[in-house]
Design a protein around this motif. Sequence first.
Motif, PDB file in Angstrom:
ATOM      1  N   PHE A 317      33.879  55.169  48.891  1.00 30.68           N
ATOM      2  CA  PHE A 317      35.327  54.639  48.783  1.00 30.68           C
ATOM      3  C   PHE A 317      36.381  55.396  48.137  1.00 30.68           C
ATOM      4  CE2 PHE A 317      31.335  52.537  46.275  1.00 30.68           C
ATOM      5  CZ  PHE A 317      31.642  51.516  46.924  1.00 30.68           C
ATOM      6  N   ASP A 318      37.331  55.345  48.544  1.00 34.59           N
ATOM      7  CA  ASP A 318      38.832  56.127  48.188  1.00 34.59           C
ATOM      8  C   ASP A 318      39.364  56.654  47.192  1.00 34.59           C
ATOM      9  OD1 ASP A 318      39.579  53.845  48.587  1.00 34.59           O
ATOM     10  OD2 ASP A 318      40.036  54.829  50.653  1.00 34.59           O
ATOM     11  N   ASP A 319      39.265  54.845  45.652  1.00 31.32           N
ATOM     12  CA  ASP A 319      39.888  55.052  44.525  1.00 31.32           C
ATOM     13  C   ASP A 319      39.822  56.151  43.660  1.00 31.32           C
ATOM     14  OD1 ASP A 319      36.774  53.819  44.368  1.00 31.32           O
ATOM     15  OD2 ASP A 319      37.876  52.100  43.632  1.00 31.32           O
ATOM     16  N   ILE A 320      40.232  56.106  42.758  1.00 31.36           N
ATOM     17  CA  ILE A 320      39.941  56.741  41.429  1.00 31.36           C
ATOM     18  C   ILE A 320      40.377  56.350  40.435  1.00 31.36           C
ATOM     19  CG2 ILE A 320      42.681  57.385  42.057  1.00 31.36           C
ATOM     20  CD1 ILE A 320      41.309  60.260  40.388  1.00 31.36           C
ATOM     21  N   TRP A 321      39.548  56.490  39.285  1.00 31.13           N
ATOM     22  CA  TRP A 321      39.954  55.901  38.203  1.00 31.13           C
ATOM     23  C   TRP A 321      39.697  56.493  36.891  1.00 31.13           C
ATOM     24  CZ3 TRP A 321      39.508  50.276  37.820  1.00 31.13           C
ATOM     25  CH2 TRP A 321      39.153  49.972  38.672  1.00 31.13           C
ATOM     26  N   GLU A 322      40.331  56.440  35.978  1.00 32.77           N
ATOM     27  CA  GLU A 322      40.456  57.414  34.674  1.00 32.77           C
ATOM     28  C   GLU A 322      40.282  56.326  33.897  1.00 32.77           C
ATOM     29  OE1 GLU A 322      43.929  59.781  32.117  1.00 32.77           O
ATOM     30  OE2 GLU A 322      44.252  58.385  33.376  1.00 32.77           O
ATOM     31  N   LEU A 323      39.871  57.438  32.190  1.00 26.59           N
ATOM     32  CA  LEU A 323      38.721  56.578  30.555  1.00 26.59           C
ATOM     33  C   LEU A 323      40.116  56.953  30.369  1.00 26.59           C
ATOM     34  CD1 LEU A 323      36.545  55.252  29.642  1.00 26.59           C
ATOM     35  CD2 LEU A 323      35.607  57.914  28.620  1.00 26.59           C
ATOM     36  N   HIS A 324      40.674  55.838  29.542  1.00 22.27           N
ATOM     37  CA  HIS A 324      41.274  56.279  27.999  1.00 22.27           C
ATOM     38  C   HIS A 324      40.246  56.038  26.764  1.00 22.27           C
ATOM     39  CE1 HIS A 324      45.500  55.704  29.702  1.00 22.27           C
ATOM     40  NE2 HIS A 324      44.572  56.202  30.195  1.00 22.27           N
ATOM     41  N   PRO A 325      39.434  56.970  26.462  1.00 24.92           N
ATOM     42  CA  PRO A 325      38.486  56.770  25.578  1.00 24.92           C
ATOM     43  C   PRO A 325      38.571  55.824  23.900  1.00 24.92           C
ATOM     44  CG  PRO A 325      39.169  58.603  25.414  1.00 24.92           C
ATOM     45  CD  PRO A 325      39.891  58.292  26.304  1.00 24.92           C
ATOM     46  N   TYR A 326      39.441  55.901  23.649  1.00 26.13           N
ATOM     47  CA  TYR A 326      39.927  55.211  22.344  1.00 26.13           C
ATOM     48  C   TYR A 326      40.896  53.918  22.497  1.00 26.13           C
ATOM     49  CZ  TYR A 326      39.290  60.227  22.062  1.00 26.13           C
ATOM     50  OH  TYR A 326      39.016  61.742  21.862  1.00 26.13           O
ATOM     51  N   GLU A 327      41.032  53.360  23.664  1.00 25.46           N
ATOM     52  CA  GLU A 327      41.392  52.267  24.127  1.00 25.46           C
ATOM     53  C   GLU A 327      40.302  51.242  24.167  1.00 25.46           C
ATOM     54  OE1 GLU A 327      44.399  51.625  26.679  1.00 25.46           O
ATOM     55  OE2 GLU A 327      44.978  54.094  26.547  1.00 25.46           O
ATOM     56  N   TYR A 328      40.379  49.940  23.928  1.00 26.93           N
ATOM     57  CA  TYR A 328      39.378  49.094  24.466  1.00 26.93           C
ATOM     58  C   TYR A 328      40.358  47.527  25.306  1.00 26.93           C
ATOM     59  CZ  TYR A 328      36.746  49.730  19.643  1.00 26.93           C
ATOM     60  OH  TYR A 328      35.965  49.609  18.956  1.00 26.93           O
ATOM     61  N   ASP A 329      39.330  47.401  26.388  1.00 20.81           N
ATOM     62  CA  ASP A 329      39.665  46.915  27.418  1.00 20.81           C
ATOM     63  C   ASP A 329      40.004  45.242  26.965  1.00 20.81           C
ATOM     64  OD1 ASP A 329      40.164  44.808  29.874  1.00 20.81           O
ATOM     65  OD2 ASP A 329      38.458  46.269  30.943  1.00 20.81           O
ATOM     66  N   ASP A 330      41.054  44.550  27.054  1.00 23.17           N
ATOM     67  CA  ASP A 330      41.481  43.640  26.721  1.00 23.17           C
ATOM     68  C   ASP A 330      40.728  42.804  27.197  1.00 23.17           C
ATOM     69  OD1 ASP A 330      43.093  44.177  24.500  1.00 23.17           O
ATOM     70  OD2 ASP A 330      44.912  43.548  25.666  1.00 23.17           O
ATOM     71  N   GLU A 331      40.202  42.542  28.676  1.00 26.23           N
ATOM     72  CA  GLU A 331      39.829  41.566  29.536  1.00 26.23           C
ATOM     73  C   GLU A 331      38.325  41.510  29.102  1.00 26.23           C
ATOM     74  OE1 GLU A 331      39.755  43.347  33.590  1.00 26.23           O
ATOM     75  OE2 GLU A 331      42.188  43.021  33.179  1.00 26.23           O
ATOM     76  N   ASP A 332      37.483  41.854  28.282  1.00 31.66           N
ATOM     77  CA  ASP A 332      36.558  41.866  27.811  1.00 31.66           C
ATOM     78  C   ASP A 332      35.949  41.014  26.480  1.00 31.66           C
ATOM     79  OD1 ASP A 332      35.408  43.066  29.643  1.00 31.66           O
ATOM     80  OD2 ASP A 332      35.611  45.429  28.134  1.00 31.66           O
ATOM     81  N   TYR A 333      37.284  40.178  26.353  1.00 30.38           N
ATOM     82  CA  TYR A 333      37.430  39.416  25.054  1.00 30.38           C
ATOM     83  C   TYR A 333      37.746  38.215  25.808  1.00 30.38           C
ATOM     84  CZ  TYR A 333      36.925  43.411  22.264  1.00 30.38           C
ATOM     85  OH  TYR A 333      36.140  44.596  21.862  1.00 30.38           O
TER      86      TYR A 333
END
Length: 333
Positions: A317-333
Amino acid sequence: MTHKRLFTLLLIMLPAIFTACSSDDDDDLIGKWYRVSDFDGLARSDASSFTIGNKGYLVCGWTGKKCLSDLWAYDMETDSWTQKASFPGTARYLATAFNIGNKGYLGTGFDNESYYNDFWEYDSTNNTWEQKAPFPGSARRGAISFGLGGKGYIGSGFDGNYLKDFYSFNPLSNSWEQIISIGGSKRTGATCFVINDEAYVCCGQNNGDYVKDFWKFNPSSGTWSQLRDIADTSDDDYDDDYNIVRTNGVSFVIDGSAYISCGESGSLRSDTWKYNPQTDLWENVAKFKGTPRTATASFSSGERGFIVSGKSSTLQFDDIWELHPYEYDDEDY
């Protein structure tokens, strides 16, 4: 339809409705992953990484066909990559790296034929490499390392046998000293992080088993202390849901808490766990959003954390991801 039959039908349907509307195990987990600018270099796994200021550095690795020696810097502020001076030693993967101040260090590793114990310093100000005193332990791969209190530390790994020895490096004298070995299990493919001037080591594999014990190193006393296991090994309730053990995962620190993600334990992992050093407890947080993977790398400024590269089967892989620890992912709802 009679009222009686309608009422009966509703009673039958209600459990299904509530099941469909209830969240998955991950729906209410805090944290949101964002994909940022893809890595400019070749897709790879088993690379090494270190952080200097707000820049993360990715070096060496394995494409699935060849070893690499290139070095890249990721600017967390501008979300951009810049190629730097290539590592001058033998191209390799499964090396280990850390930083002390504005300098990065890389040592050990494997090139499909030989293990290495050479050791190198990267000066980020001048964009130059310099070879330093060799690592005094056996040549190995899959070791772990960290910079702490102006010194560097390398230990554990695999040299044909699993290892638990540890050594400290003094950059002022360009010298090494063997220190007390980590307690508990030998391990390769472990991960480590630093919080409040203490280092933590967990995960990894030993003789086919995934390591459950968890250790903290205090540089002032030069001693290791054992913390709670990262699996459900106690009679208490706190670890009933623990499923943290893995090999080749990565960790990073944000705001005094550590996060572990990716890796493998029979299958590829994307679950992410947050560690609180005040309570010595772990909390399951949002799953890594990229493809589940192992042998990835991470950067951490202390305020931001990133995961980059890795592999799934024969795919790098060559992708990179950042975690925003205090947010919720709207796609999960």
